[in-house]
Scaffold this active site. Structure first.
Site, PDB file in Angstrom:
ATOM      1  N   GLU A   1       4.189  -4.082  -7.904  1.00 43.12           N
ATOM      2  CA  GLU A   1       5.433  -4.212  -7.130  1.00 43.12           C
ATOM      3  C   GLU A   1       6.302  -5.352  -7.620  1.00 43.12           C
ATOM      4  O   GLU A   1       7.518  -5.211  -7.746  1.00 43.12           O
ATOM      5  CB  GLU A   1       5.135  -4.385  -5.632  1.00 43.12           C
ATOM      6  CG  GLU A   1       4.715  -3.098  -4.927  1.00 43.12           C
ATOM      7  CD  GLU A   1       3.224  -2.824  -5.016  1.00 43.12           C
ATOM      8  OE1 GLU A   1       2.503  -3.665  -5.582  1.00 43.12           O
ATOM      9  OE2 GLU A   1       2.766  -1.773  -4.510  1.00 43.12           O
TER      10      GLU A   1
ATOM     11  N   HIS B   1      -0.994  -2.498   6.576  1.00 40.70           N
ATOM     12  CA  HIS B   1      -0.084  -1.388   6.282  1.00 40.70           C
ATOM     13  C   HIS B   1       0.892  -1.095   7.416  1.00 40.70           C
ATOM     14  O   HIS B   1       1.476  -0.026   7.458  1.00 40.70           O
ATOM     15  CB  HIS B   1      -0.889  -0.117   5.977  1.00 40.70           C
ATOM     16  CG  HIS B   1      -1.450  -0.067   4.584  1.00 40.70           C
ATOM     17  ND1 HIS B   1      -2.222  -1.072   4.057  1.00 40.70           N
ATOM     18  CD2 HIS B   1      -1.342   0.861   3.603  1.00 40.70           C
ATOM     19  CE1 HIS B   1      -2.579  -0.744   2.822  1.00 40.70           C
ATOM     20  NE2 HIS B   1      -2.056   0.413   2.515  1.00 40.70           N
TER      21      HIS B   1
END
Lengths: 328, 327
Positions: free
Chosen positions: B60, B129
């Site tokens: 990322e 998450h």
């Protein structure tokens, strides 16, 4: 500096002159910092001049360059005036980043100098993005990405190298190995025997170059860049160099010996190029003295320019947060 | 108008902007060959090819930074985070590089980049998450943040984001990808400006200020309150930054009572900012203290019953409305 055409070599006396300008600029910046005309952090490039001079001499003016926070030299090497650089250190509106960037954030869009980035290795992905854009547009430019030996243990460095190799991007990763990440030696920070081996892990060709030798830096990078222009790929160069000063102005560099510093000073990159040119009859002592005198005058004039330049206006404080649009 | 899903609306926005501007490309994990982890980029590889629809490794920080660098020289990257929970790995690029460049370079480099992907708690994904990142990013000068709640807003805001000359975060609602709504036909250009809220339902007794996943919740609650003779006005912020103060203040001036229902945490949450601005500017319009309904201030538990207890829900929202209405 004059614009250069592909394949043409830059005049070596001109490059020596650039190296002198960098050194005299940094010496004067140091003095002005101590006189408290310059704030924040200030990292000097003294000792490393042959690296950036050799690298820019190996590429075209429209190739992209980007570096970390020890960036004054890279801006100067890309034709940013000493006035604009000194004014930036003084935080003035006439600075190369309008006084909003400071020592660690020099930019020159027109001359393809993409900063001046102060978070260690955070600009390496940006460099890969510049190279990505070159390939996306099917251009034959190359990106030169400079960073220090401290950057090679940061995650973003590894992610960026992998992406560059995966997408076969036109980029030269130039590690300016000056042996110390701030006060931590390479030996104490890096598990490898030599930094260049980092490249091998990503299937990127790597070379070691003597960073105190302008010609070696230039010729090696020119050779790599020529190969990249033929077929796009990344490359890695470990340039072995040395900074004479501490990490920043506040660092007395007590982690290394006087003997070590003296050893490198004897191998000074400016002295070395000067000797090469003198030996070959391309430069007289008088000519050298004149170049040095000009560099000193240019820098002295830049201090005057910076002092006399206006502060960035308070009423423009919000003008540089969003492009073409009002703030919330 | 025709009815499409939130997912289809985003897909249309991407396709239209890719079609319109050759500088636009889409990059992220699984966006190309896999057609998107949530199928938002379905069919785009086939249509636009691998030069513009680009799969990345799980890096990322690396690909977010690549996008910022490409934007420095005029490309207009759309960077997909598989979820904004993963954007935290790229926090340095999103927070320290993208929004600072324009200032640090004295205005030489603006960064026309869109970061997009699902955001906010979904269902039993556990603490790592389930992040609602809107308050984190909205606190950073130089970023713009929008949070579409309907297919129409998703399409119109994403298209606007891609055309903006600054870094814009489009925080999509993970739980709403399959929700449906009316959207203009594809041949009609749909651009919804950043910084414009929308009254999703008119009302007179209380303003419920909401965004993203709390919009359908607020609408459902409003229908229930109607049966109890409480008329709730639903103000969907749509953008967190810039924040549409006028729409908020207009509604407060109309109802004089406010509940803010947000999907992030209470401490320094979006509602705290909205609340501050209301009391600062239209204090005299208020007939009751403002109440915020947010997540509980704990990391998200996996257990379903506990997760429900952490999230805003209809019972909590109804209780808050009744309290500000002294009902």
């Amino acid at each position: 500096m004059t614009a250069m055409q592909p394949g043409e070599q830059r005049d070596e006396v001109e490059m020596l002159s650039l190296m002198l300008l960098i050194r005299r600029f940094e010496e004067r910046a140091s003095q002005q910092y101590q006189a408290q005309k310059i704030g924040g952090f200030c990292h000097l490039y003294i000792g490393q001049e042959a690296v950036v001079a050799g690298a820019v001499a190996a590429v075209r003016d429209d190739d992209y360059i980007i570096t970390a926070y020890r960036d004054h030299a890279h801006a100067l090497a890309r034709g940013t005036s000493a006035n604009a650089c000194m004014a930036e250190l003084f935080g003035k509106e006439t600075g190369c980043s309008r006084g909003l960037g400071g020592s660690m954030h020099f930019f020159n869009r027109q001359n393809h100098m993409y900063g001046g980035h102060a978070i260690v290795a955070a600009h390496v992905p940006l460099a890969v993005g510049l190279a990505f854009a070159i390939k996306y547009r099917d251009e034959d430019r190359v990106t030169l990405c400079f960073f220090g030996d401290g950057a090679i243990n940061q995650g973003s460095f590894h992610e960026a190298l992998n992406l560059a190799a995966l997408y076969k991007l036109p980029i030269v990763f130039i590690c300016e190995n000056n042996l110390f990440a701030m006060g931590t030696s390479v030996k104490r920070s890096t598990s490898l025997k030599q930094i260049v081996d980092r490249a091998e892990g990503y299937d990127i060709p790597g070379e070691i170059v003597d960073g105190m030798n302008f010609r070696e830096v230039r010729d090696k990078i020119a050779e790599i860049v020529s190969s990249i222009r033929k077929e796009s790929h990344p490359a890695f160069v470990e340039v072995q160099t040395y900074r004479y000063r501490g990490h920043s102005m506040s660092d007395p560099a007590s982690y290394r010996t006087k003997q070590e510093l003296e050893k490198y000073r004897l191998d000074d990159p400016i002295t070395r190029l000067r000797a090469q040119l003198t030996r070959e009859g391309k430069l007289t002592h008088e000519q050298f003295d004149l170049l040095d005198k000009r560099a000193k005058e240019t820098v002295l004039a830049s201090v005057k320019f910076a002092e006399e330049s206006p502060q960035p206006p308070l009423d423009k404080l919000y003008d540089y947060t969003y492009a073409n649009g009002a703030n919330s | 108008m025709r009815e499409i899903t939130y997912r289809q609306a985003l897909n249309e926005a991407l396709a239209e902007e890719l079609e319109r501007d050759p500088n636009v490309f889409l990059m992220g994990e699984e966006v190309a060959e896999y057609n998107g982890a949530y199928k938002v980029s379905q069919g785009l590889l086939e249509r636009f090819g691998p030069r513009r629809i680009i799969d990345t490794p799980i890096s990322e920080n690396g690909f977010a930074g690549l996008g910022v660098g490409a934007a420095m020289v005029g490309l207009r990257p759309i960077i997909e985070f598989m979820t904004f929970s993963f954007s935290l790995v790229a926090f340095d690029q999103v927070v320290n590089n993208a929004p600072n460049m324009f200032t640090m370079s004295g205005g030489q480099f603006n960064i026309p980049i869109t970061f997009r992907g699902p955001n906010g708690p979904a269902h039993q994904l556990g603490a790592t998450h389930s992040h609602a990142t809107e308050n984190l990013y909205a606190s950073v000068p130089g970023l713009k943040v929008c949070t579409p709640a309907t297919p129409r807003d998703a399409k119109g805001l994403l298209k606007t984001a891609v055309r903006d000359n600054n870094p814009v975060l489009v925080l999509e609602a993970e739980l709403l990808y399959s929700s449906k709504g009316m959207v203009e036909p594809p041949d009609e250009e749909l651009l919804i400006p950043l910084g414009k809220a929308e009254v999703k339902r008119e009302g007179s007794d209380v303003s419920i200020i909401c965004y993203a996943q709390t919009v359908p919740l607020a609408l459902k609650v409003a229908a229930q309150l109607e049966e109890e003779d409480i008329s709730a006005e639903i103000v969907d912020l749509r953008s967190i930054k810039p924040l549409d103060e006028k729409a908020i203040f207009d509604s407060v001036a109309k109802t004089h009572r406010v509940v803010i229902v947000e999907q992030d945490h209470p401490f320094c949450g979006v509602g705290a900012e909205v609340c501050y601005r209301i009391q600062k500017s239209v204090f005299d319009e208020l007939d009751a203290p403002i109440i915020r309904v947010s997540q509980e201030d704990v990391p998200m538990p996996y257990n379903e019953r506990l997760e429900r207890a952490v999230l805003p829900n209809a019972d909590k929202l109804i209780a808050a409305v009744k309290k500000v209405c002294y009902a």
